[in-house]
Design a protein around this motif. Sequence first.
Motif, PDB file in Angstrom:
ATOM      1  N   ARG A 139       0.816  -1.216   0.000  1.00  0.00           N
ATOM      2  CA  ARG A 139       0.000   0.000   0.000  1.00  0.00           C
ATOM      3  C   ARG A 139       0.849   1.264   0.000  1.00  0.00           C
ATOM      4  O   ARG A 139       0.458   2.282  -0.585  1.00  0.00           O
ATOM      5  N   SER A 140       2.003   1.233   0.646  1.00  0.00           N
ATOM      6  CA  SER A 140       2.853   2.426   0.701  1.00  0.00           C
ATOM      7  C   SER A 140       3.345   2.841  -0.684  1.00  0.00           C
ATOM      8  O   SER A 140       3.783   3.980  -0.876  1.00  0.00           O
ATOM      9  N   LEU A 141       3.272   1.921  -1.643  1.00  0.00           N
ATOM     10  CA  LEU A 141       3.718   2.217  -3.010  1.00  0.00           C
ATOM     11  C   LEU A 141       2.548   2.486  -3.956  1.00  0.00           C
ATOM     12  O   LEU A 141       2.770   2.760  -5.141  1.00  0.00           O
ATOM     13  N   HIS A 142       1.334   2.405  -3.459  1.00  0.00           N
ATOM     14  CA  HIS A 142       0.180   2.519  -4.347  1.00  0.00           C
ATOM     15  C   HIS A 142       0.117   3.851  -5.089  1.00  0.00           C
ATOM     16  O   HIS A 142      -0.346   3.909  -6.224  1.00  0.00           O
ATOM     17  N   GLY A 143       0.592   4.918  -4.465  1.00  0.00           N
ATOM     18  CA  GLY A 143       0.607   6.206  -5.150  1.00  0.00           C
ATOM     19  C   GLY A 143       1.514   6.164  -6.365  1.00  0.00           C
ATOM     20  O   GLY A 143       1.136   6.620  -7.459  1.00  0.00           O
ATOM     21  N   GLU A 144       2.717   5.616  -6.196  1.00  0.00           N
ATOM     22  CA  GLU A 144       3.656   5.497  -7.318  1.00  0.00           C
ATOM     23  C   GLU A 144       3.111   4.551  -8.383  1.00  0.00           C
ATOM     24  O   GLU A 144       3.253   4.801  -9.586  1.00  0.00           O
ATOM     25  N   ILE A 145       2.514   3.464  -7.925  1.00  0.00           N
ATOM     26  CA  ILE A 145       1.977   2.492  -8.868  1.00  0.00           C
ATOM     27  C   ILE A 145       0.854   3.106  -9.700  1.00  0.00           C
ATOM     28  O   ILE A 145       0.790   2.927 -10.920  1.00  0.00           O
ATOM     29  N   ARG A 146      -0.030   3.841  -9.046  1.00  0.00           N
ATOM     30  CA  ARG A 146      -1.128   4.489  -9.765  1.00  0.00           C
ATOM     31  C   ARG A 146      -0.601   5.482 -10.792  1.00  0.00           C
ATOM     32  O   ARG A 146      -1.094   5.538 -11.926  1.00  0.00           O
ATOM     33  N   ARG A 147       0.417   6.265 -10.419  1.00  0.00           N
ATOM     34  CA  ARG A 147       0.988   7.229 -11.376  1.00  0.00           C
ATOM     35  C   ARG A 147       1.626   6.504 -12.562  1.00  0.00           C
ATOM     36  O   ARG A 147       1.501   6.944 -13.715  1.00  0.00           O
ATOM     37  N   SER A 148       2.301   5.391 -12.276  1.00  0.00           N
ATOM     38  CA  SER A 148       2.915   4.617 -13.348  1.00  0.00           C
ATOM     39  C   SER A 148       1.854   3.988 -14.235  1.00  0.00           C
ATOM     40  O   SER A 148       1.997   3.944 -15.470  1.00  0.00           O
TER      41      SER A 148
END
Length: 287
Positions: A139-148
């Motif tokens: 979950r801590s990476l979900h922001g980066e994943i969504r942007r990617s």
Amino acid sequence: MSDDVKGPGTDRTDRTDRTDRAALRADCANCFGLCCVALTLTRSADFAINKDAGKPCRNLQDDFRCGIHTELRAQGFPGCTVYDCFGAGQKVSAETYGGQDWRRAPRTAQQMFQVFPVMRQLHELLWYLTEALTLEPARSLHGEIRRSLDETERLTHLPADAFTDLDVAGYREDVAALLLRTSELVRASVAGRKKRDHRGADLIGARLKRADLQGADLRGAYLIAADLKGADLRLADVIGADFRDADLSGADLTGSLFLTQAQLNAARGDAATKLPPSLSHPRHWDR
């Protein structure tokens, strides 16, 4: 080209996953047979003929359907049954070229056949990134994943001319690094996982029957003809792993990270093989 599949791998349903990935599944009825034309075929155990890129396969019909689709394996084309465009074929056909096919508009053919493999790579990344967003431990990476994910989706909508200058290899490397971080977070809770580092390993023909591979790193591993009967592959990262002719009978792949239908289609298995809900048992497993 992929094998017909039947039924979900388990009784569970994941409505969000199925909805998000609907456009990432090949829809041959709305494609101009691009995989049957754009790609090179080399006579081998996978293909019965040699075919140059840009030349239609002899089995491609006027309606862009395969004339031997139900007999591909028997006719010497098992390689066709394990290919997956992740929905790139219909995207290029219907959107990038607005439904204008390469037969009626020959001037588009060369460019279309160059755009297709690039689009296919982008759609494969969309498959992985969509899955990554469902992984709670990351979950801590979900922001980066969504942007990617958003950026990758944006690239798929570029006009045809823009694909020529797209550094898709470099872009894949960036996304791969993010997916690796995602994988490490998800697998962190598995005890002894560091002892199961098989990234890129040569495991061709390996005897791994009932092996504990839970949380293992199998990224890019060569598992060709490996005996994985009854193996525990839960939370194992299998992105890019080669499962050709591997025996997955009775194996547990629920929760396996970044597993694709093409990998399953290349393997052997049975009704006891446990799969993530977004994937299905290939029909040839029953034969």
